[in-house]
Scaffold this active site. Structure first.
Site, short mmCIF file in Angstrom:
data_model
loop_
_atom_site.label_atom_id
_atom_site.label_comp_id
_atom_site.label_asym_id
_atom_site.label_seq_id
_atom_site.Cartn_x
_atom_site.Cartn_y
_atom_site.Cartn_z
N GLU A 25 -2.81 -44.52 -37.07
CA GLU A 25 -4.25 -44.52 -36.82
C GLU A 25 -4.94 -45.59 -37.67
OE1 GLU A 25 -6.77 -42.33 -39.28
OE2 GLU A 25 -5.36 -40.66 -39.50
N LYS A 42 -6.18 -30.73 -43.55
CA LYS A 42 -6.88 -30.89 -44.82
C LYS A 42 -7.45 -29.54 -45.26
CE LYS A 42 -8.11 -35.67 -43.84
NZ LYS A 42 -7.84 -35.84 -42.41
#
Length: 309
Positions: free
Chosen positions: A27, A162
């Protein structure tokens, strides 16, 4: 596919795909929004180097000048790194406008999956995925990454979700949408900066060959959709859970107080956590990305063998 007329595949990446050699997608949000310059560019180029060293071809993905790019030159990576947060953070909803207006976009997990699939790339290495945000029962703030994992047949190798997120609800959402969550060498969901979260994954798989086979069989059965491989941060770079959780709680409270929401939430929280931990979280972030790149490359190598048989 109609979208392909908007896609440019770098010659090195196209040659690897044509020859059935392993390719790993990367990414670009981590370059523009994840780290300061020049650390962001150094990290991106190091990740590409690691993937090459482990037998695969890297394909960093972005939108540049309205073109969907699978594979960037070092100059393009440097451009994204220098431009930083001025580059739009591109999720699925943003692609038509960015392309129509000839603009730049840094790809999230969602858009990297979309463009990788368009290009014929099946394995993608990232840091962590988005998920269900804390308080989503009232805000409905759920990352588009989860929906993409349900529909787009790409294996995403990450260090878990996360820990700024609601990890329990994130796993529930993935289960509802039929996305297998695999722990690489673990039965516990890693929480990005730390190896443990207290939540169980669906399966533990211990080798790249077994990961490749599970993904290959999923596609061969016609089940479609992606697969999430969660790879714990190496022990020596794992952060103290109490330290990181305290920083996360403080950052979440500050985001609420400032009215931060939507796509601004994650960059704000990560920057705040970096400040609160004296930069330790950024160092951990870089190491876990390198670790994921190694595993993704090894898995892509095994997947290319299966595809040839």
């Amino acid at each position: 596919m109609a979208l392909n007329k908007y896609l440019d595949i770098a010659p090195e990446v196209q040659k690897a795909l044509d020859e059935g050699r392993p390719v790993v997608a990367l990414e670009s949000t981590i370059i523009s929004h994840g780290m300061p310059y020049p650390q962001n560019v150094e990290t991106a180029l190091n990740v590409e180097k690691i993937i090459r060293e482990h037998g695969a071809t890297p394909a960093t993905i972005a939108v540049i000048g309205g073109r969907l790019k699978a594979g960037l030159s070092p100059e393009e990576i440097d451009y994204l790194g220098k431009t930083g947060p001025a580059v739009a953070k591109a999720s699925r909803r943003d692609l038509p406008v960015l392309v129509a207006e000839g603009r730049d976009g840094a790809t999230t997990v969602t858009t990297t999956m979309i463009i990788a699939h368009m290009a014929g790339i099946s394995v993608f290495a990232t840091g962590g995925i988005g998920g269900v945000h804390r308080g989503a029962e009232t805000t409905m703030d759920i990352s588009a990454d989860l929906e993409e994992l349900a529909h787009t047949p790409v294996m995403v190798v990450c260090a878990g979700a996360k820990s700024i997120l609601d990890l329990g609800l994130t796993l529930e959402y993935l289960e509802t949408h039929g996305v297998p969550v695999i722990g690489y060498g673990t039965r516990e969901l890693p929480a990005f900066y730390t190896r443990k979260s207290g939540f169980a994954v669906d399966y533990e798989i211990d080798t790249p060959a077994e990961l490749a086979k599970a993904f290959y069989v999923k596609q061969d059965m016609g089940l479609g959709g992606g697969m999430l491989v969660t790879n714990p941060i190496p022990e020596e770079y794992s952060m103290d859970a109490d330290v990181i959780n305290k920083a996360i709680d403080e950052a979440v409270e500050e985001a609420k107080a400032q009215g931060i929401h939507g796509k601004e939430t994650t960059p704000f929280l990560l920057a705040k956590i970096k400040d609160l931990t004296g930069g330790d979280s950024l160092a951990s972030n870089i190491q876990l990305v390198y670790n994921n790149a190694k595993l993704a490359a090894a898995t892509a190598v095994e997947l290319s063998k299966l595809a040839k048989n």
